[in-house]
Write a protein that holds these residues in place. Structure first.
Motif, PDB file in Angstrom:
ATOM      1  N   VAL A  97       0.841  -1.205   0.000  1.00  0.00           N
ATOM      2  CA  VAL A  97       0.000   0.000   0.000  1.00  0.00           C
ATOM      3  C   VAL A  97       0.874   1.253   0.000  1.00  0.00           C
ATOM      4  O   VAL A  97       0.654   2.182  -0.790  1.00  0.00           O
ATOM      5  N   ALA A  98       1.892   1.262   0.855  1.00  0.00           N
ATOM      6  CA  ALA A  98       2.775   2.431   0.953  1.00  0.00           C
ATOM      7  C   ALA A  98       3.488   2.688  -0.367  1.00  0.00           C
ATOM      8  O   ALA A  98       3.554   3.827  -0.835  1.00  0.00           O
ATOM      9  N   THR A  99       4.000   1.627  -0.980  1.00  0.00           N
ATOM     10  CA  THR A  99       4.713   1.769  -2.252  1.00  0.00           C
ATOM     11  C   THR A  99       3.771   2.249  -3.354  1.00  0.00           C
ATOM     12  O   THR A  99       4.098   3.176  -4.099  1.00  0.00           O
ATOM     13  N   THR A 100       2.604   1.629  -3.448  1.00  0.00           N
ATOM     14  CA  THR A 100       1.643   1.979  -4.502  1.00  0.00           C
ATOM     15  C   THR A 100       1.127   3.403  -4.332  1.00  0.00           C
ATOM     16  O   THR A 100       0.959   4.123  -5.320  1.00  0.00           O
ATOM     17  N   CYS A 101       0.902   3.813  -3.099  1.00  0.00           N
ATOM     18  CA  CYS A 101       0.347   5.145  -2.826  1.00  0.00           C
ATOM     19  C   CYS A 101       1.433   6.205  -2.645  1.00  0.00           C
ATOM     20  O   CYS A 101       1.116   7.376  -2.427  1.00  0.00           O
ATOM     21  N   ASP A 102       2.683   5.789  -2.715  1.00  0.00           N
ATOM     22  CA  ASP A 102       3.813   6.698  -2.576  1.00  0.00           C
ATOM     23  C   ASP A 102       3.761   7.474  -1.262  1.00  0.00           C
ATOM     24  O   ASP A 102       3.864   8.705  -1.229  1.00  0.00           O
ATOM     25  N   VAL A 103       3.547   6.714  -0.165  1.00  0.00           N
ATOM     26  CA  VAL A 103       3.573   7.293   1.173  1.00  0.00           C
ATOM     27  C   VAL A 103       4.532   6.472   2.031  1.00  0.00           C
ATOM     28  O   VAL A 103       4.902   5.358   1.673  1.00  0.00           O
ATOM     29  N   ASP A 104       4.923   7.016   3.162  1.00  0.00           N
ATOM     30  CA  ASP A 104       5.801   6.300   4.078  1.00  0.00           C
ATOM     31  C   ASP A 104       5.017   5.170   4.753  1.00  0.00           C
ATOM     32  O   ASP A 104       3.832   5.330   5.062  1.00  0.00           O
ATOM     33  N   LYS A 105       5.711   4.047   4.986  1.00  0.00           N
ATOM     34  CA  LYS A 105       5.048   2.902   5.630  1.00  0.00           C
ATOM     35  C   LYS A 105       4.450   3.276   6.979  1.00  0.00           C
ATOM     36  O   LYS A 105       3.440   2.704   7.383  1.00  0.00           O
ATOM     37  N   SER A 106       5.055   4.245   7.671  1.00  0.00           N
ATOM     38  CA  SER A 106       4.560   4.641   8.990  1.00  0.00           C
ATOM     39  C   SER A 106       3.171   5.289   8.911  1.00  0.00           C
ATOM     40  O   SER A 106       2.468   5.386   9.917  1.00  0.00           O
TER      41      SER A 106
END
Length: 76
Positions: free
Chosen positions: A11-20
């Motif tokens: 999800v983080a990679t696909t949405c280009d957000v930090d895993k946190s």
């Protein structure tokens, strides 16, 4: 890496957000890139990562990270 960690990473990679920023309650619409197209991208990445496949009806029911994790675990 457990299922939850892997789904959060996808999800983080696909949405280009930090895993946190992603947790099991993160849902469609929480991030600008998690729209209907982003949702399909997340689910196809999950299918690939776990070597599973979702039926179209299932995809429509998966609304948050927790739903996705539960669906993956039921298929493993």
């Amino acid at each position: 890496m457990d299922t939850l960690e892997k789904v959060i990473e996808i999800v983080a990679t696909t949405c280009d957000v930090d895993k946190s920023e992603v947790n099991e309650n993160s849902t469609v619409g929480d991030f600008p890139a998690w729209d209907s197209v982003g949702h399909l991208s997340i689910l196809s990445s999950v299918e690939e990562a776990f070597d599973i496949s979702f039926e179209p009806e299932e995809m429509m029911e998966l609304e948050d990270v927790k739903d996705i994790v539960e669906a993956v675990n039921s298929k493993l």
